[in-house]
Design an enzyme around this catalytic site. Structure first.
Site, PDB file in Angstrom:
ATOM      1  N   TYR A 141       1.008  -1.287   0.112  1.00 10.36           N
ATOM      2  CA  TYR A 141      -0.050   0.081  -0.031  1.00 10.36           C
ATOM      3  C   TYR A 141       0.975   1.179   0.165  1.00 10.36           C
ATOM      4  O   TYR A 141       0.370   2.303  -0.347  1.00 10.36           O
ATOM      5  CB  TYR A 141      -1.029  -0.106   1.207  1.00 10.36           C
ATOM      6  CG  TYR A 141      -2.066  -1.032   1.292  1.00 10.36           C
ATOM      7  CD1 TYR A 141      -2.427  -1.730   0.060  1.00 10.36           C
ATOM      8  CD2 TYR A 141      -2.660  -1.567   2.455  1.00 10.36           C
ATOM      9  CE1 TYR A 141      -3.308  -2.674   0.283  1.00 10.36           C
ATOM     10  CE2 TYR A 141      -3.381  -2.565   2.652  1.00 10.36           C
ATOM     11  CZ  TYR A 141      -3.818  -3.099   1.322  1.00 10.36           C
ATOM     12  OH  TYR A 141      -4.923  -4.046   1.264  1.00 10.36           O
ATOM     13  N   LYS A 187       4.577 -15.027   3.364  1.00  7.44           N
ATOM     14  CA  LYS A 187       4.825 -15.993   2.059  1.00  7.44           C
ATOM     15  C   LYS A 187       6.283 -16.289   1.714  1.00  7.44           C
ATOM     16  O   LYS A 187       6.720 -15.978   0.758  1.00  7.44           O
ATOM     17  CB  LYS A 187       3.815 -15.419   0.893  1.00  7.44           C
ATOM     18  CG  LYS A 187       3.812 -16.545  -0.170  1.00  7.44           C
ATOM     19  CD  LYS A 187       2.980 -17.409   0.035  1.00  7.44           C
ATOM     20  CE  LYS A 187       2.348 -18.136  -1.075  1.00  7.44           C
ATOM     21  NZ  LYS A 187       1.886 -19.550  -0.866  1.00  7.44           N
ATOM     22  N   ASP A 219      -1.688 -18.424   2.833  1.00  6.29           N
ATOM     23  CA  ASP A 219      -2.817 -19.330   2.118  1.00  6.29           C
ATOM     24  C   ASP A 219      -3.100 -20.320   3.072  1.00  6.29           C
ATOM     25  O   ASP A 219      -4.354 -20.887   3.309  1.00  6.29           O
ATOM     26  CB  ASP A 219      -2.267 -19.954   0.730  1.00  6.29           C
ATOM     27  CG  ASP A 219      -0.923 -20.317   0.716  1.00  6.29           C
ATOM     28  OD1 ASP A 219      -0.009 -20.340   1.748  1.00  6.29           O
ATOM     29  OD2 ASP A 219      -0.654 -21.088  -0.097  1.00  6.29           O
ATOM     30  N   ASP A 243      -5.011  -7.205   5.912  1.00 10.27           N
ATOM     31  CA  ASP A 243      -6.179  -6.802   5.529  1.00 10.27           C
ATOM     32  C   ASP A 243      -7.279  -7.858   5.156  1.00 10.27           C
ATOM     33  O   ASP A 243      -8.318  -7.831   5.504  1.00 10.27           O
ATOM     34  CB  ASP A 243      -5.921  -5.653   4.273  1.00 10.27           C
ATOM     35  CG  ASP A 243      -7.204  -4.948   3.978  1.00 10.27           C
ATOM     36  OD1 ASP A 243      -8.167  -4.982   4.694  1.00 10.27           O
ATOM     37  OD2 ASP A 243      -6.967  -4.273   2.962  1.00 10.27           O
ATOM     38  N   ASP A 247     -10.394  -9.468   7.628  1.00  9.74           N
ATOM     39  CA  ASP A 247     -11.708  -9.450   7.365  1.00  9.74           C
ATOM     40  C   ASP A 247     -12.432 -10.841   7.415  1.00  9.74           C
ATOM     41  O   ASP A 247     -13.708 -11.146   7.483  1.00  9.74           O
ATOM     42  CB  ASP A 247     -11.923  -8.910   5.745  1.00  9.74           C
ATOM     43  CG  ASP A 247     -12.140  -7.500   5.876  1.00  9.74           C
ATOM     44  OD1 ASP A 247     -11.983  -6.749   7.050  1.00  9.74           O
ATOM     45  OD2 ASP A 247     -11.986  -6.674   4.717  1.00  9.74           O
TER      46      ASP A 247
END
Length: 352
Positions: A141, A187, A219, A243, A247
């Site tokens: 971001y 990752k 994942d 993020d 959620d």
């Protein structure tokens, strides 16, 4: 004590839920003898409509002159075609950067009275109580270079060791007060930035021998959140992964409207519910105010260090839910009420 809070209702249901959170803080102040001063400013789509920018300089100045910021939600479909610098969400990124916050705390816990509202089976979800610590100031971001051309879009994921270390220490400190376990999510099998992340977190863990550290790929973690959510205590991860995972974790508890967040580590702390602006129900009195009110409880705990007051507010939320009260998003709540009605039930609990 005295504290000044800048209130940024934002857009959509943000206006409705922040109204209830402010009223609950006023009730806490009356009950326990504290003085909370509120100053309301525009941000997001509301600021775009009024001033042509998503984060006016006056708004940021007010926030920086406060002890904390209480935010509702930003965004709306009418802004989707705007260029990036004129999107409501850009104002949120600018606010976080301006405040200097870098650790986003997103708890996900299941109230026993709402176990039927979760999409997961009771035997899987019962007992879920986890905390995601999301790095908030780096990653995709904010990385440079970035850009958009006709046939090419570019974003850069960059992390430095100090950025990783400071958010990792927040996670380990919080784990010490919980169940002494940290799951670091990355990752590292394909991303060099994640390899640095894993190396730094491992080094920080050596300073916390009382806290157990495990590493996981993003994942795999996403799958585990819906198959064995009770196995997690504190999850620490980078900006984009956090993020998405937070959620996902929020939905486990039955509704995005239920859960709060805190963004810490900078000049001024920022508190906001995890849900969006929900323009489809805005202005209809249907929004769930619990996430915003619980964010106010996090303000009492983390900024004001008022543990008893935070606990009283959270107990009032729990009592309202246990009594069967709930907004329409809470499937199975026997007493359906609106935004303001649920806020008033919670305030009665504080007074009691």
């Amino acid at each position: 004590m005295k504290a000044k809070i800048t209130v940024l209702p934002g857009d959509g249901i943000g206006v409705e839920v922040t109204r209830e959170a402010v009223a609950c803080l006023e009730t806490v102040g009356e009950k326990f003898g504290h003085q909370f001063e509120f100053e309301t400013r525009l941000m997001g789509g509301a600021a775009l409509d009024a001033w042509g920018v998503p984060l006016p300089a006056e708004t940021l100045e007010s926030c920086l002159a406060s002890d904390a910021v209480l935010l509702g939600a930003v965004g709306g479909p009418q802004y989707d075609a705007n260029p990036p610098h004129l999107k409501p969400e850009t104002g949120l990124l600018g606010l976080r950067a301006g405040l200097g916050v870098y650790a986003n705390l997103r708890p996900a816990f299941l109230h026993e009275s709402l176990i039927g509202a979760s999409p997961l089976k009771p035997e899987i979800i019962r007992g879920t109580d986890l905390l995601i610590v999301r790095e908030l100031a780096g990653g995709l971001y904010f990385g440079e270079p970035r850009g958009l051309e006709e046939d090419r879009g570019l974003n850069t994921m960059v992390y430095t060791a100090p950025e990783v270390e400071r958010v990792a220490r927040v996670a380990f400190e919080l784990a010490r007060g919980r169940r002494q376990k940290v799951t670091s999510v990355d990752k590292a099998n394909v991303l060099e930035s994640s390899q640095l992340w894993r190396r730094v977190v491992t080094r920080v863990a050596a300073d916390y021998p009382d806290v157990r550290l495990e590493h996981g790929y993003v994942d795999s973690c996403a799958m585990a959140l819906v198959t064995r959510p009770t196995s997690f205590d504190v999850i620490v991860t980078e900006n984009l992964f956090g993020d998405i995972l937070s959620d996902e974790a929020a939905v486990l508890t039955g509704s995005l409207g239920m859960l709060p967040s805190a963004s810490l580590g900078g000049k001024v702390d920022l508190y906001e519910p995890v849900h969006g602006s929900a323009p489809d129900i805005a202005g209809r009195g249907l929004a769930n105010p619990v996430g915003a009110i619980a964010s106010a409880a996090m303000f009492l705990r983390h900024t004001c260090r008022l543990e008893a007051e935070a606990g009283a507010l959270e107990a009032a939320i729990r009592a309202a839910l246990d009594a069967g009260y709930g907004t329409p998003d809470l499937a199975g709540a026997p007493v359906r009420v609106g935004t303001a009605e649920l806020g008033e039930v919670i305030r009665r609990g504080i007074r009691a």
